[in-house]
Motif scaffolding. Structure first.
Motif, short mmCIF file in Angstrom:
data_model
loop_
_atom_site.label_atom_id
_atom_site.label_comp_id
_atom_site.label_asym_id
_atom_site.label_seq_id
_atom_site.Cartn_x
_atom_site.Cartn_y
_atom_site.Cartn_z
N GLU A 1 -19.02 65.09 44.11
CA GLU A 1 -18.22 66.31 44.04
C GLU A 1 -19.07 67.56 44.26
OE1 GLU A 1 -16.34 66.09 40.24
OE2 GLU A 1 -14.68 64.83 40.95
N SER A 2 -20.28 67.57 43.69
CA SER A 2 -21.13 68.77 43.79
C SER A 2 -22.08 68.73 44.97
CB SER A 2 -21.94 68.93 42.50
OG SER A 2 -22.84 67.84 42.34
N ASN B 1 -29.02 68.31 37.10
CA ASN B 1 -28.77 67.81 35.75
C ASN B 1 -28.53 66.30 35.69
OD1 ASN B 1 -28.87 70.47 34.64
ND2 ASN B 1 -26.75 70.80 35.32
N ILE B 2 -28.96 65.60 36.72
CA ILE B 2 -28.86 64.13 36.74
C ILE B 2 -30.26 63.57 36.93
CG2 ILE B 2 -27.96 62.11 37.94
CD1 ILE B 2 -25.55 63.78 38.75
N GLN B 3 -30.68 62.69 36.04
CA GLN B 3 -32.02 62.12 36.09
C GLN B 3 -32.05 60.90 36.99
OE1 GLN B 3 -32.94 61.38 31.93
NE2 GLN B 3 -33.90 63.38 31.72
N PHE B 4 -33.09 60.81 37.79
CA PHE B 4 -33.25 59.69 38.72
C PHE B 4 -33.96 58.50 38.09
CE2 PHE B 4 -35.95 57.55 41.94
CZ PHE B 4 -34.94 56.97 42.69
N LEU C 1 -29.36 60.46 48.79
CA LEU C 1 -28.54 61.17 49.78
C LEU C 1 -28.37 62.64 49.43
CD1 LEU C 1 -26.68 61.08 52.30
CD2 LEU C 1 -24.81 60.43 50.75
N TYR C 2 -28.18 62.93 48.14
CA TYR C 2 -27.84 64.29 47.73
C TYR C 2 -29.01 65.10 47.16
CZ TYR C 2 -22.97 62.89 48.29
OH TYR C 2 -21.77 62.46 48.81
N THR C 3 -30.12 64.45 46.85
CA THR C 3 -31.21 65.20 46.26
C THR C 3 -31.91 66.10 47.28
OG1 THR C 3 -33.23 65.03 44.94
CG2 THR C 3 -32.94 63.40 46.68
N LYS C 4 -32.46 67.20 46.77
CA LYS C 4 -33.25 68.10 47.61
C LYS C 4 -34.72 67.71 47.61
CE LYS C 4 -30.15 71.99 46.63
NZ LYS C 4 -30.02 73.33 46.00
N ASP D 1 -22.04 59.82 36.83
CA ASP D 1 -23.04 60.59 37.58
C ASP D 1 -22.78 60.51 39.08
OD1 ASP D 1 -24.38 61.44 35.30
OD2 ASP D 1 -25.68 59.68 35.27
N LEU D 2 -22.33 59.33 39.53
CA LEU D 2 -22.02 59.16 40.95
C LEU D 2 -20.90 60.11 41.37
CD1 LEU D 2 -22.66 57.44 43.46
CD2 LEU D 2 -20.85 55.89 42.72
#
Length: 219
Positions: free
Chosen positions: A31-32, A37-40, A85-88, A25-26
């Motif tokens: 990369e994206s 589609n990744i659960q926190f 860091l990457y979540t909206k 997932d990391l």
């Protein structure tokens, strides 16, 4: 022959391997540049679980439990930081982290200040950690029911299932060696749910021969 050192190393290797599956997932997040589609929540609950078992290991002075959960907690913290860091949805994630911090602080205050030192504190903590671990192992059962209905196992990770099976088995054997049922009992459902997953892979693997019927782990 003393099996305890061998089982200790098995617990360390298999558990760290299972925790390391989060590196998949990391990699996707890096990369994206997104958390789609990744659960926190699994990262957060696993981190809390690691910290609880770390405290248990410290009270029990068990170096195997301490080492495994130090590594596990550090990995989960890394996953949490990268997710943030990457979540909206930074406000939502921050509120969940804050809530987890409050739960962790209240739990520590309860065990450290309101329970007497010794067996009482160790037993209460072991019971709490066991309940949390069992609930984590049993929580995906609803997904397994849906898989049985649909016949599609693409949402499952076969490598993770293998890692979970060997990790749970090694901890059960380790706990039996120590006569510590706070270790044995919560890891038993991990074996059972892994066996169920193996059966589902076997049952539905032939439904789609053109592509893998399970989710592989790419590192």
């Amino acid at each position: 022959m003393d099996l305890l050192p061998l089982l200790s190393w098995a617990c360390i290797v298999f558990t760290v391997g299972m925790f390391s599956t989060g590196l998949t997932d990391l990699k996707k997040m890096r990369e994206s540049k997104s958390t789609d589609n990744i659960q926190f929540f699994p990262f957060l609950t696993t981190c809390l679980n690691n910290l609880g078992w770390l405290y248990y290991g410290i009270l029990k002075t068990d170096q195997t439990i301490i080492l495994v959960n130090v590594i596990g907690a550090l990995l989960q913290i890394l996953y949490i930081m990268m997710y943030f860091l990457y979540t909206k949805q930074k406000r939502l994630v921050a509120s969940q982290i804050l809530a987890a911090g409050i739960v962790l602080t209240c739990g520590w205050l309860y065990f450290a200040m309101f329970l007497p030192e010794g067996d009482t504190r160790l037993s209460q903590l072991g019971l709490t950690c066991s309940v949390v671990t069992v609930s984590m192992y049993l929580s995906p059962l609803t997904d397994l029911v849906e898989i049985v209905r649909s016949g599609n196992v693409q949402c499952l990770s076969f490598p993770l299932t293998v890692a979970t099976f060997f990790t749970s088995s090694s901890w059960v054997l380790y706990g039996l060696q120590l006569n510590d049922y706070y270790i044995v009992v919560p890891n038993t459902p991990g074996i059972l749910t892994s066996v169920i997953r193996f059966y589902l892979f076997w049952k539905f693997a032939s439904l789609n021969q053109s592509s893998p019927s399970y989710k592989p782990v790419h590192l």
